[in-house]
Design an enzyme around this catalytic site. Structure first.
Site, PDB file in Angstrom:
ATOM      1  N   TRP A   1       1.250   5.676  -1.702  1.00  0.00           N
ATOM      2  CA  TRP A   1       1.020   6.661  -2.767  1.00  0.00           C
ATOM      3  C   TRP A   1       2.153   6.741  -3.782  1.00  0.00           C
ATOM      4  CZ3 TRP A   1      -2.175  11.394  -3.417  1.00  0.00           C
ATOM      5  CH2 TRP A   1      -3.445  11.235  -2.848  1.00  0.00           C
TER       6      TRP A   1
ATOM      7  N   TYR B   1       0.826  -1.212   0.000  1.00  0.00           N
ATOM      8  CA  TYR B   1       0.000   0.000   0.000  1.00  0.00           C
ATOM      9  C   TYR B   1       0.859   1.261   0.000  1.00  0.00           C
ATOM     10  CZ  TYR B   1      -3.273   3.603   1.016  1.00  0.00           C
ATOM     11  OH  TYR B   1      -4.006   4.760   0.905  1.00  0.00           O
TER      12      TYR B   1
HETATM   13  N1  LIG Z   1      -2.402   8.235  12.204  1.00  0.00           N
HETATM   14  C1  LIG Z   1      -2.698   8.389  10.916  1.00  0.00           C
HETATM   15  N2  LIG Z   1      -2.103   7.604  10.001  1.00  0.00           N
HETATM   16  C2  LIG Z   1      -2.411   7.750   8.706  1.00  0.00           C
HETATM   17  C3  LIG Z   1      -3.337   8.730   8.277  1.00  0.00           C
HETATM   18  C4  LIG Z   1      -3.965   9.541   9.266  1.00  0.00           C
HETATM   19  O1  LIG Z   1      -4.795  10.411   8.960  1.00  0.00           O
HETATM   20  N3  LIG Z   1      -3.606   9.346  10.569  1.00  0.00           N
HETATM   21  N4  LIG Z   1      -3.631   8.856   6.937  1.00  0.00           N
HETATM   22  C5  LIG Z   1      -3.531   7.644   6.157  1.00  0.00           C
HETATM   23  C6  LIG Z   1      -3.702   7.887   4.734  1.00  0.00           C
HETATM   24  S1  LIG Z   1      -5.195   8.616   4.266  1.00  0.00           S
HETATM   25  C7  LIG Z   1      -2.795   7.504   3.804  1.00  0.00           C
HETATM   26  S2  LIG Z   1      -3.209   7.643   2.132  1.00  0.00           S
HETATM   27  C8  LIG Z   1      -1.514   6.903   4.174  1.00  0.00           C
HETATM   28  C9  LIG Z   1      -0.335   7.342   3.277  1.00  0.00           C
HETATM   29  O2  LIG Z   1       0.733   6.463   3.447  1.00  0.00           O
HETATM   30  P1  LIG Z   1       1.848   6.253   2.318  1.00  0.00           P
HETATM   31  O3  LIG Z   1       1.251   6.420   0.961  1.00  0.00           O
HETATM   32  O4  LIG Z   1       2.546   4.973   2.602  1.00  0.00           O
HETATM   33  O5  LIG Z   1       2.815   7.484   2.630  1.00  0.00           O
HETATM   34  P2  LIG Z   1       3.897   8.183   1.717  1.00  0.00           P
HETATM   35  O6  LIG Z   1       4.758   8.977   2.640  1.00  0.00           O
HETATM   36  O7  LIG Z   1       3.258   8.902   0.601  1.00  0.00           O
HETATM   37  O8  LIG Z   1       4.769   6.964   1.184  1.00  0.00           O
HETATM   38  C10 LIG Z   1       5.099   6.782  -0.148  1.00  0.00           C
HETATM   39  C11 LIG Z   1       6.540   6.268  -0.230  1.00  0.00           C
HETATM   40  O9  LIG Z   1       6.822   5.960  -1.589  1.00  0.00           O
HETATM   41  C12 LIG Z   1       8.138   6.418  -1.908  1.00  0.00           C
HETATM   42  N5  LIG Z   1       8.178   6.618  -3.367  1.00  0.00           N
HETATM   43  C13 LIG Z   1       7.897   7.714  -4.093  1.00  0.00           C
HETATM   44  N6  LIG Z   1       8.000   7.444  -5.405  1.00  0.00           N
HETATM   45  C14 LIG Z   1       8.355   6.152  -5.514  1.00  0.00           C
HETATM   46  C15 LIG Z   1       8.584   5.281  -6.622  1.00  0.00           C
HETATM   47  O10 LIG Z   1       8.489   5.655  -7.766  1.00  0.00           O
HETATM   48  N7  LIG Z   1       8.925   3.976  -6.337  1.00  0.00           N
HETATM   49  C16 LIG Z   1       9.052   3.540  -5.063  1.00  0.00           C
HETATM   50  N8  LIG Z   1       9.393   2.256  -4.882  1.00  0.00           N
HETATM   51  N9  LIG Z   1       8.838   4.344  -3.999  1.00  0.00           N
HETATM   52  C17 LIG Z   1       8.478   5.624  -4.222  1.00  0.00           C
HETATM   53  C18 LIG Z   1       8.308   7.668  -1.092  1.00  0.00           C
HETATM   54  O11 LIG Z   1       9.701   7.933  -0.912  1.00  0.00           O
HETATM   55  C19 LIG Z   1       7.563   7.308   0.202  1.00  0.00           C
HETATM   56  O12 LIG Z   1       8.431   6.746   1.149  1.00  0.00           O
HETATM   57  O13 LIG Z   1      -1.220   7.198   5.541  1.00  0.00           O
HETATM   58  C20 LIG Z   1      -2.267   6.816   6.415  1.00  0.00           C
HETATM   59  N10 LIG Z   1      -1.824   6.926   7.782  1.00  0.00           N
HETATM   60  N1  LIG Z   2      -1.165  18.826   1.986  1.00  0.00           N
HETATM   61  C1  LIG Z   2      -1.613  17.565   2.012  1.00  0.00           C
HETATM   62  N2  LIG Z   2      -2.829  17.273   1.497  1.00  0.00           N
HETATM   63  C2  LIG Z   2      -3.303  16.000   1.538  1.00  0.00           C
HETATM   64  C3  LIG Z   2      -2.538  14.929   2.054  1.00  0.00           C
HETATM   65  C4  LIG Z   2      -1.246  15.254   2.607  1.00  0.00           C
HETATM   66  O1  LIG Z   2      -0.519  14.368   3.112  1.00  0.00           O
HETATM   67  N3  LIG Z   2      -0.831  16.564   2.565  1.00  0.00           N
HETATM   68  N4  LIG Z   2      -3.029  13.636   2.043  1.00  0.00           N
HETATM   69  C5  LIG Z   2      -4.114  13.354   1.105  1.00  0.00           C
HETATM   70  C6  LIG Z   2      -4.783  12.091   1.436  1.00  0.00           C
HETATM   71  S1  LIG Z   2      -3.997  10.638   1.059  1.00  0.00           S
HETATM   72  C7  LIG Z   2      -6.040  12.028   1.954  1.00  0.00           C
HETATM   73  S2  LIG Z   2      -6.800  10.524   2.204  1.00  0.00           S
HETATM   74  C8  LIG Z   2      -6.779  13.243   2.288  1.00  0.00           C
HETATM   75  C9  LIG Z   2      -7.424  13.129   3.670  1.00  0.00           C
HETATM   76  O2  LIG Z   2      -8.400  14.084   3.832  1.00  0.00           O
HETATM   77  P1  LIG Z   2      -9.062  14.264   5.274  1.00  0.00           P
HETATM   78  O3  LIG Z   2      -9.277  12.949   5.895  1.00  0.00           O
HETATM   79  O4  LIG Z   2     -10.243  15.140   5.093  1.00  0.00           O
HETATM   80  O5  LIG Z   2      -7.889  15.055   6.004  1.00  0.00           O
HETATM   81  P2  LIG Z   2      -7.386  15.174   7.512  1.00  0.00           P
HETATM   82  O6  LIG Z   2      -6.475  16.356   7.486  1.00  0.00           O
HETATM   83  O7  LIG Z   2      -6.852  13.905   8.026  1.00  0.00           O
HETATM   84  O8  LIG Z   2      -8.672  15.513   8.346  1.00  0.00           O
HETATM   85  C10 LIG Z   2      -9.391  16.707   8.069  1.00  0.00           C
HETATM   86  C11 LIG Z   2      -9.820  17.347   9.357  1.00  0.00           C
HETATM   87  O9  LIG Z   2     -10.816  16.562   9.973  1.00  0.00           O
HETATM   88  C12 LIG Z   2     -10.819  16.862  11.342  1.00  0.00           C
HETATM   89  N5  LIG Z   2     -11.208  15.674  12.085  1.00  0.00           N
HETATM   90  C13 LIG Z   2     -10.474  14.572  12.348  1.00  0.00           C
HETATM   91  N6  LIG Z   2     -11.211  13.676  13.050  1.00  0.00           N
HETATM   92  C14 LIG Z   2     -12.420  14.254  13.231  1.00  0.00           C
HETATM   93  C15 LIG Z   2     -13.633  13.847  13.862  1.00  0.00           C
HETATM   94  O10 LIG Z   2     -13.753  12.760  14.408  1.00  0.00           O
HETATM   95  N7  LIG Z   2     -14.677  14.731  13.813  1.00  0.00           N
HETATM   96  C16 LIG Z   2     -14.596  15.934  13.198  1.00  0.00           C
HETATM   97  N8  LIG Z   2     -15.688  16.704  13.158  1.00  0.00           N
HETATM   98  N9  LIG Z   2     -13.477  16.350  12.602  1.00  0.00           N
HETATM   99  C17 LIG Z   2     -12.415  15.526  12.621  1.00  0.00           C
HETATM  100  C18 LIG Z   2      -9.448  17.289  11.731  1.00  0.00           C
HETATM  101  O11 LIG Z   2      -9.548  18.513  12.458  1.00  0.00           O
HETATM  102  C19 LIG Z   2      -8.733  17.432  10.419  1.00  0.00           C
HETATM  103  O12 LIG Z   2      -8.020  18.619  10.317  1.00  0.00           O
HETATM  104  O13 LIG Z   2      -5.925  14.387   2.286  1.00  0.00           O
HETATM  105  C20 LIG Z   2      -5.142  14.469   1.076  1.00  0.00           C
HETATM  106  N10 LIG Z   2      -4.541  15.774   1.021  1.00  0.00           N
HETATM  107 MO   LIG Z   3      -5.181   8.860   1.938  1.00  0.00          MO
END
Ligand SMILES: Nc1nc2c(c(=O)[nH]1)N[C@H]1C(S)=C(S)[C@@H](COP(=O)(O)OP(=O)(O)OC[C@H]3O[C@@H](n4cnc5c(=O)[nH]c(N)nc54)[C@H](O)[C@@H]3O)O[C@H]1N2
Ligand SMILES: Nc1nc2c(c(=O)[nH]1)N[C@H]1C(S)=C(S)[C@@H](COP(=O)(O)OP(=O)(O)OC[C@H]3O[C@@H](n4cnc5c(=O)[nH]c(N)nc54)[C@H](O)[C@@H]3O)O[C@H]1N2
Ligand SMILES: [Mo]
Length: 772
Positions: A122, A120
């Site tokens: 990005w 898993y």
């Molecule tokens: N506590 C908590 N945990 C969360 C979240 C949260 O809200 N709270 N959010 C979750 C969500 S929504 C998401 S989507 C995940 C994201 O989790 P990830 O998608 O695992 O996070 P990234 O840091 O984007 O990791 C991508 C990795 O790919 C590497 N990379 C970039 N390009 C390439 C490539 O071309 N090839 C290879 N092999 N590697 C490459 C980068 O160096 C990086 O280390 O985290 C989740 N974890």
């Molecule tokens: N700059 C930047 N943008 C991103 C990403 C990033 O890493 N960096 N990650 C991308 C990815 S993979 C994803 S999935 C999306 C995620 O998109 P979201 O899930 O919408 O993003 P978050 O920032 O985790 O949460 C948004 C807000 O929800 C509020 N929140 C959290 N828990 C609760 C709750 O239980 N109740 C209420 N009412 N509010 C709550 C928090 O205050 C938080 O700031 O963002 C994407 N956009």
């Molecule tokens: Mo995500």
């Protein structure tokens, strides 16, 4: 423009955080600077990380093998991830021979289900060099692997929603929702559970040519009233002018049910809509009135759970019923225990208002979560790299990775079925960082110690790479030719290589071609990456649904091709609203299921047939809240994408006391003797970290906040599990529910104290020790 002779040193490139410009050194080998396009109205600060990160010492320079694995052979090892573990740099042939032999051993001794290839993450933007597609194709050509399903973003929604609105409705809710323009034109009131965050719209999977989110939001702010229910005041676009209503994390479902209660009791519910377009409104009514469990879901009841004032809930229900109202639930709400209930209750609330399928009304799940959400353009099909087919039937919901490794042979319920965990010997990760994305990192480390072999492809020595036995250095987006676009984008872009690969890094396609050869399989069909690029482009161009596009050479020379900006009038809910009999949803009833007999039939203790409040273990009212008395929000970082390029200047500019900041309300900070710039020890039952203190009145009392994405740093375990502030040492590794089994990492209960001891240095961005 900087140029030498006729050769420009400015190149355009694309990332998930946008399309931007890179300046290369005079010899063309290095990145000097990166900056936004002048005409990008809202460029992402993450661009400011690119130059530093590209040349950073944490780049993986050569294929590297963990010395102990090399000497002792593949076997479970609890020392994986120990900062003292040494690596041996080897040449490519040696690395590929070793890895091919090990893949061959695991395949023949244990079968392909012993290989976990879910991987898993990005990775980076680009349709050809998409890390997961490349890995999956490779593993499929050698007999397949155990895979993973779903994602960390909307893992609970994507399992729940098909039961309620059908599979087509679920897709349209993501890709053909009401648009920002619809809001600006039709919506009187946008009620968002979770803030509509500007910083989150900087990111689009695949990247966009330009950022349009803030322009769109500004238009909405001019006409539409916006109420954001969240624990953080600064969670919504300033341009929206949102009113802030405080709600404790994880308790929105109670507020939503109370809003429904008011609609029912004050006769504001749209009964005609409910009877023509939904099933189950009676069950919901009986439940909110307390007829089924003796607890009426009144605003006062909800206030006790959520701390949202009952009067505010009552007034909001009346405002919502008075005009055209959109209910938006951001992704994060379903990233917690019982998280799918917030989606279920939000949809139920919108149904009781009766505006689903009307312009600018109804239910949305993504405004402020992702930059492509609501741009109002039906996405064109995009080129894809073919992955082949995986003959292995085994899979896990992606957030159950530690359970898979720690509990082979055990079964878990998932979406009404049972998933059985196979025994895993080898995990192969490319394009993801589980030490960013997964919960309870101490447990993840234990899980990874059970493997015989852990293989990671990376650009940098991420904490995940530091746990691997074999680390292969790969070329990043700046170092390879690709094509890129995101959903609803205006342009399919040619993304030519900016600089040659750093050190001995190679394209993953090159790596898999050679590994497959060694294993007697055919990965590349005799094509190199340039030929593959042309092939996926030409196959896309020839597909009947694709827009008109020139032959590859012309496309490449022009730097891209415009994509049609067609708005959609064929969204499932519009047609359904027009005629629910002729255009039913693909649910068992053909309608919106506010009570799902299917879900009820699963007989799960934690998920009923209708939306329901159920006390999670992680909320401020839980018994654990006596010691762990602050509710920590763990949300997306503003100045980077997840953990990517955390060592870059933009991300560094957000750090406090040299590590990730923790934000606290003034009252909570004072009670703990904490002030701006202090170092705090943050603990949960799962682990501990050091963070830099920021005091702000933007948070509700009792709520703290940290961004995800600081690199895990276990270099001073006597002080804390992570001295750099990675929130996932704190979060709990429990599924959202036995229905959805998604991540519950959005928040966790913690204790925060001053840390007055000697502050250990951050070592997360150092490469590991090497030996010969
Ligand atoms: N506590 C908590 N945990 C969360 C979240 C949260 O809200 N709270 N959010 C979750 C969500 S929504 C998401 S989507 C995940 C994201 O989790 P990830 O998608 O695992 O996070 P990234 O840091 O984007 O990791 C991508 C990795 O790919 C590497 N990379 C970039 N390009 C390439 C490539 O071309 N090839 C290879 N092999 N590697 C490459 C980068 O160096 C990086 O280390 O985290 C989740 N974890
Ligand atoms: N700059 C930047 N943008 C991103 C990403 C990033 O890493 N960096 N990650 C991308 C990815 S993979 C994803 S999935 C999306 C995620 O998109 P979201 O899930 O919408 O993003 P978050 O920032 O985790 O949460 C948004 C807000 O929800 C509020 N929140 C959290 N828990 C609760 C709750 O239980 N109740 C209420 N009412 N509010 C709550 C928090 O205050 C938080 O700031 O963002 C994407 N956009
Ligand atoms: Mo995500």
């Amino acid at each position: 423009m900087v140029s030498i002779g006729a050769v420009s040193r400015i190149r355009e490139t694309s990332a998930h955080w946008g399309t931007y410009l890179v300046e290369v050194s005079a010899d063309g080998r290095d990145v000097v600077a990166a900056r936004a396009h002048a005409d990008d109205p809202d460029a992402a600060p993450a661009i400011g990380n690119v130059a530093d990160a590209h040349r950073h010492r944490s780049r993986v320079a050569r294929p590297s093998v963990r010395r102990r694995w090399l000497e002792d052979g593949p076997r479970p090892d609890a020392r994986r991830g120990d900062p003292a573990e040494e690596y041996v740099e080897v040449d490519w042939d040696t690395a590929l021979d070793l890895l091919a032999r090990e893949l061959g051993r695991v395949r023949s001794e244990f079968g392909n289900s012993a290989i976990f290839g879910g991987s898993y993450g990005w990775g980076s933007a680009g349709r050809l060099h998409h890390a997961q597609s490349q890995l999956h194709r490779f593993l499929n050509t050698i007999g397949g692997c155990t895979r993973s399903v779903g994602d960390y973003s909307r893992g609970a929604s994507t399992v729940l929603l098909p039961h309620l609105i059908g599979a087509r409705g679920t897709l349209d809710l993501r890709y053909k929702p009401a648009s920002w323009a619809d809001l600006a034109e039709h919506t009187d009131l946008l009620v968002s559970f979770g803030g509509v965050r500007r910083s989150n719209t900087w990111v689009v999977p695949g990247g966009h040519a330009r950022h349009v989110g803030s322009d769109l939001a500004r238009a909405v702010g001019r006409r539409t009233e916006v109420v954001a229910l969240t624990a953080q005041r600064d969670d919504a676009f300033a341009d929206l002018g949102a009113e802030w209503v405080g709600v404790m994390p994880g308790t929105d479902t109670a507020v939503m049910l109370a809003l429904v209660h008011v609609l029912v009791v004050d006769r504001l519910a749209d009964e005609e809509f409910l009877s023509a377009f939904t099933v189950g409104a009676d069950e919901v009514r009986r439940y909110v009135l307390g007829e089924t469990d003796g607890v009426p879901k009144t605003p006062e009841w909800a206030e006790r759970i959520s701390r949202t004032p009952a009067a505010a809930i009552r007034a909001l229900a009346h405002r919502m019923a008075a005009g055209r109202t959109m209910v938006n639930v951001v992704y994060s709400l379903q990233r917690g225990e019982g998280g799918e209930q917030a989606i279920f209750a939000g949809l139920t609330l919108a149904a009781f208002l009766g505006q689903i399928g009307l312009p600018g009304g109804g239910f949305a799940h993504g405004f402020g979560s992702m930059g492509d959400y609501g741009v109002g353009v039906a996405g064109a099909p995009l080129p894809t790299f073919p992955q082949g087919t995986n003959p292995v039937p085994d899979f896990i919901p992606c957030a159950r990775i530690s359970d898979l490794l720690l509990h082979p042979g055990e079964e878990i319920p998932y979406d009404g079925t049972t998933v059985r965990f196979p025994r895993t010997r080898l995990a192969y990760w490319a394009g993801g960082n589980p030490f960013h994305h997964h919960q309870d990192l101490r447990r993840l480390r234990r899980a990874l110690s059970t493997l015989d072999t852990f293989v990671v492809h990376e650009t940098h020595w991420t904490p995940t790479a530091r746990h691997a036995d074999v680390v292969l250095p790969v070329a990043g987006t700046l170092e390879r030719d690709d094509v890129a676009a995101g959903a609803g984008d205006s342009r399919l872009r040619a993304v030519p290589r900016v600089v040659p690969p750093r050190g001995e890094a190679r394209e993953e396609l090159w790596i898999y071609t050679r590994l497959a050869e060694r294993l007697g399989a055919d990965f590349a069909e005799g094509l190199d990456s340039r030929q593959w690029l042309e092939r996926i482009y030409e196959r896309w161009r020839a597909a009947p649904a694709s827009p008109p596009a020139p032959p590859f050479a012309e496309f490449w020379r022009d730097g891209g091709v415009e994509l049609p900006r067609k708005s959609y009038d064929d969204a499932v809910f519009t047609a359904f609203r027009a005629d629910p009999v002729a255009n039913p949803l693909d649910t068992p009833s053909g309608r919106i299921e506010l009570f799902s007999a299917t879900l009820a039939g699963f007989g799960l203790a934690d998920v009923a047939g209708h939306a329901r409040w159920r006390e999670p273990t992680q909320w401020w009212g839980a018994p654990a809240a006596a010691e762990f008395d602050l509710h920590l929000l763990c949300n997306q970082p503003t100045h980077r994408l997840h953990s990517q390029l955390d060592m870059g200047a933009a991300s560094r500019s957000t750090k406090v006391a040299g590590r990730e900041p923790v934000r606290l309300n003034p009252a909570d900070a004072a009670a703990r003797g904490l002030a701006d710039g202090d170092v705090a020890l943050v603990r949960s039952p799962q682990g501990s970290l050091l963070a830099g203190v920021v005091v702000t009145d933007a948070l509700l009392p009792g709520v703290a906040q940290m961004h995800t994405g600081a690199w895990y740093d276990p270099s001073a375990p006597e002080v804390a599990d992570c001295v750099n502030g990675n929130v996932n040492v704190l979060t709990r590794d429990v599924g959202t529910s036995t229905l959805t089994q998604a991540t519950s990492g959005a928040h966790v209960l913690v204790a925060v104290t001053r840390y007055d001891g000697p502050v250990p240095p951050v070592r997360a961005y150092e490469p590991p020790p090497f030996s010969r």
